[in-house]
Design a protein around this motif. Sequence first.
Motif, mmCIF file in Angstrom:
data_model
loop_
_atom_site.group_PDB
_atom_site.id
_atom_site.type_symbol
_atom_site.label_atom_id
_atom_site.label_comp_id
_atom_site.label_asym_id
_atom_site.label_seq_id
_atom_site.Cartn_x
_atom_site.Cartn_y
_atom_site.Cartn_z
ATOM 1 N N ARG A 56 0.817 -1.206 0.000
ATOM 2 C CA ARG A 56 0.000 0.000 0.000
ATOM 3 C C ARG A 56 0.861 1.270 0.000
ATOM 4 O O ARG A 56 0.523 2.230 -0.702
ATOM 5 C CB ARG A 56 -0.980 -0.026 1.169
ATOM 6 N N PRO A 57 1.966 1.308 0.761
ATOM 7 C CA PRO A 57 2.822 2.515 0.681
ATOM 8 C C PRO A 57 3.345 2.765 -0.737
ATOM 9 O O PRO A 57 3.434 3.914 -1.175
ATOM 10 C CB PRO A 57 3.964 2.213 1.655
ATOM 11 N N MET A 90 0.466 4.314 -2.657
ATOM 12 C CA MET A 90 0.221 5.703 -2.284
ATOM 13 C C MET A 90 1.326 6.623 -2.811
ATOM 14 O O MET A 90 1.049 7.740 -3.228
ATOM 15 C CB MET A 90 0.081 5.835 -0.762
ATOM 16 N N GLU A 148 0.322 9.744 -5.191
ATOM 17 C CA GLU A 148 0.632 11.132 -4.818
ATOM 18 C C GLU A 148 1.495 11.819 -5.865
ATOM 19 O O GLU A 148 1.409 13.034 -6.046
ATOM 20 C CB GLU A 148 1.293 11.161 -3.442
ATOM 21 N N LEU A 179 -7.422 10.170 -3.131
ATOM 22 C CA LEU A 179 -6.321 9.672 -2.301
ATOM 23 C C LEU A 179 -6.843 8.991 -1.048
ATOM 24 O O LEU A 179 -6.319 7.955 -0.629
ATOM 25 C CB LEU A 179 -5.360 10.804 -1.960
ATOM 26 N N GLN A 180 -7.923 9.529 -0.473
ATOM 27 C CA GLN A 180 -8.506 8.895 0.716
ATOM 28 C C GLN A 180 -9.095 7.541 0.369
ATOM 29 O O GLN A 180 -8.946 6.575 1.118
ATOM 30 C CB GLN A 180 -9.584 9.804 1.335
ATOM 31 N N ARG A 239 -6.281 5.121 0.174
ATOM 32 C CA ARG A 239 -5.764 4.784 1.506
ATOM 33 C C ARG A 239 -6.653 3.771 2.211
ATOM 34 O O ARG A 239 -6.175 2.978 3.016
ATOM 35 C CB ARG A 239 -5.672 6.045 2.373
ATOM 36 N N SER A 240 -7.937 3.809 1.932
ATOM 37 C CA SER A 240 -8.886 2.962 2.660
ATOM 38 C C SER A 240 -8.909 1.515 2.172
ATOM 39 O O SER A 240 -9.563 0.666 2.772
ATOM 40 C CB SER A 240 -10.289 3.541 2.559
#
Length: 77
Positions: free
Chosen positions: A44-45, A48, A52, A71-72, A75-76
Amino acid sequence: MFAKHVIYKHDNYNMLTVEVQGKTLVVREISDQWGEECHRFLSRPELMNWAERRFTAQDFPDGEEQLKATLQALRSI
Protein backbone atom coordinates in the motif's frame (compact mmCIF):
# COMPACT_ATOMS: atom_id res chain seq x y z
CA MET A 1 -11.95 -14.26 -5.98
CA PHE A 2 -10.36 -10.81 -5.97
CA ALA A 3 -11.77 -7.74 -4.27
CA LYS A 4 -12.32 -4.94 -6.79
CA HIS A 5 -12.67 -1.31 -5.69
CA VAL A 6 -13.83 1.52 -7.95
CA ILE A 7 -11.87 4.58 -6.83
CA TYR A 8 -13.53 6.94 -9.28
CA LYS A 9 -15.65 6.62 -12.38
CA HIS A 10 -16.41 9.76 -14.32
CA ASP A 11 -17.91 7.79 -17.23
CA ASN A 12 -17.22 4.53 -19.10
CA TYR A 13 -13.92 5.90 -20.43
CA ASN A 14 -12.42 7.62 -17.39
CA MET A 15 -12.06 5.51 -14.28
CA LEU A 16 -9.63 4.07 -11.76
CA THR A 17 -10.08 0.65 -10.18
CA VAL A 18 -7.97 -1.38 -7.76
CA GLU A 19 -8.06 -5.15 -7.48
CA VAL A 20 -6.63 -6.76 -4.36
CA GLN A 21 -5.02 -10.02 -5.47
CA GLY A 22 -3.54 -11.46 -2.29
CA LYS A 23 -0.62 -9.18 -1.42
CA THR A 24 -0.60 -7.55 -4.87
CA LEU A 25 -2.61 -4.43 -5.70
CA VAL A 26 -3.48 -4.10 -9.39
CA VAL A 27 -4.48 -0.60 -10.47
CA ARG A 28 -6.31 -0.17 -13.77
CA GLU A 29 -6.35 3.38 -15.02
CA ILE A 30 -8.68 3.93 -17.97
CA SER A 31 -8.83 7.26 -19.78
CA ASP A 32 -10.27 8.47 -23.07
CA GLN A 33 -6.83 9.97 -23.90
CA TRP A 34 -4.47 7.09 -23.07
CA GLY A 35 -6.61 3.96 -23.07
CA GLU A 36 -5.99 1.43 -20.30
CA GLU A 37 -2.85 1.31 -18.17
CA CYS A 38 -2.23 -1.40 -15.62
CA HIS A 39 0.07 -0.93 -12.62
CA ARG A 40 1.06 -3.59 -10.03
CA PHE A 41 2.10 -2.71 -6.51
CA LEU A 42 3.39 -5.02 -3.79
CA SER A 43 2.44 -2.75 -0.90
CA ARG A 44 0.00 0.00 0.00
CA PRO A 45 2.82 2.51 0.68
CA GLU A 46 4.13 1.85 -2.84
CA LEU A 47 0.62 2.46 -4.23
CA MET A 48 0.22 5.70 -2.28
CA ASN A 49 3.66 6.95 -3.35
CA TRP A 50 2.69 6.41 -6.99
CA ALA A 51 -0.75 8.04 -6.54
CA GLU A 52 0.63 11.13 -4.82
CA ARG A 53 3.12 11.63 -7.67
CA ARG A 54 0.66 10.68 -10.44
CA PHE A 55 -2.37 12.85 -9.65
CA THR A 56 -2.75 16.62 -9.36
CA ALA A 57 -5.84 18.71 -8.70
CA GLN A 58 -5.92 19.67 -12.40
CA ASP A 59 -6.57 16.01 -13.28
CA PHE A 60 -10.07 16.16 -11.78
CA PRO A 61 -13.21 18.10 -12.72
CA ASP A 62 -13.75 19.13 -9.06
CA GLY A 63 -10.08 19.95 -8.47
CA GLU A 64 -8.49 19.70 -5.03
CA GLU A 65 -11.61 18.32 -3.34
CA GLN A 66 -11.81 15.36 -5.71
CA LEU A 67 -8.05 14.76 -5.49
CA LYS A 68 -8.31 14.48 -1.70
CA ALA A 69 -11.29 12.12 -2.01
CA THR A 70 -9.41 9.93 -4.51
CA LEU A 71 -6.32 9.67 -2.30
CA GLN A 72 -8.51 8.89 0.72
CA ALA A 73 -10.30 6.14 -1.22
CA LEU A 74 -6.92 4.62 -2.13
CA ARG A 75 -5.76 4.78 1.51
CA SER A 76 -8.89 2.96 2.66
CA ILE A 77 -8.18 -0.16 0.57
